[in-house]
Design a protein around this motif. Structure first.
Motif, PDB file in Angstrom:
ATOM      1  N   THR A 176      -5.816   1.145  -0.731  1.00  0.00           N
ATOM      2  CA  THR A 176      -5.857   0.852   0.540  1.00  0.00           C
ATOM      3  C   THR A 176      -5.299  -0.722   0.662  1.00  0.00           C
ATOM      4  O   THR A 176      -5.569  -1.215  -0.160  1.00  0.00           O
ATOM      5  N   ALA A 177      -5.120  -0.945   1.893  1.00  0.00           N
ATOM      6  CA  ALA A 177      -4.742  -2.374   2.154  1.00  0.00           C
ATOM      7  C   ALA A 177      -6.020  -3.253   1.604  1.00  0.00           C
ATOM      8  O   ALA A 177      -5.794  -4.338   0.828  1.00  0.00           O
TER       9      ALA A 177
ATOM     10  N   THR B  38       0.953  -1.293   0.058  1.00  0.00           N
ATOM     11  CA  THR B  38      -0.013   0.047   0.078  1.00  0.00           C
ATOM     12  C   THR B  38       0.824   1.241  -0.056  1.00  0.00           C
ATOM     13  O   THR B  38       0.692   2.038  -0.903  1.00  0.00           O
TER      14      THR B  38
END
Length: 181
Positions: free
Chosen positions: A45-46, A29
């Protein structure tokens, strides 16, 4: 000179420690959001990264891929590359490097070159005769890889669409690994 990273090669038989998948998501990320060309376009985002990371970890569990991970002295994940084996009988003598990353906070200290040298050493130890990777054009990555001994062997013009009207070349690079006797 920066403190050297400690490298570990994780395989199906030597599984990464439990917090590593979370560290991998964070690294991936951070690299993407810093502009790194590792399969995504920022912002991410993750949650966005997780399916691709899980696919890589599944390939590890199946023995098709190995994870080369570099850690700082305090045990933080700082660099990664996935070494993917070829199962085609005519291509088993070389492997792909995927998702080559260095923590953006640590870039410019030689860790990327260290990671590639370690990948070369591990590939030689596996009896491989070459490593291939692809990189995104327009970011100067091919110059970095060339400085580490890789040669451009192909280019697919405008193969990667990073945004409407922003197509980039996909560049294939090869590091021959002649036998050292």
């Amino acid at each position: 000179m920066a403190v050297p990273l400690t490298f570990t090669l994780f395989t199906r038989d030597a599984k990464p420690p439990r917090p590593l998948p979370d560290q991998l998501l964070t690294l991936w990320t951070d690299v993407t959001n810093a502009g790194g060309a590792v399969g995504f376009v920022p912002p991410v985002t993750a949650v966005d990264i997780r399916p691709r990371a899980e696919a890589h970890l599944t390939a590890m569990a199946e023995g098709r891929t190995r994870l080369l991970a570099g850690f700082t002295a305090d045990g933080r994940l700082a660099a990664t590359a996935f070494l993917a084996h070829n199962d085609h009988p005519l291509m088993r003598h070389w492997a792909w490097l995927y998702t080559v990353m260095v923590d953006p906070a640590l870039q410019g200290r030689g860790y990327g070159a260290d990671l590639l040298r370690e990948a070369e050493d591990r590939a030689r130890a596996l009896g491989l005769e070459g490593l291939r990777l692809t990189c995104r054009g327009g970011q100067g990555l091919e110059r970095f890889y060339a400085s580490c001994g890789y040669k451009e062997i192909g280019r697919a013009p405008d193969a990667l669409r990073v945004a409407p009207g922003d197509d980039r070349d996909e560049i294939t690079m090869l590091l021959p690994l002649p036998r050292v006797d």
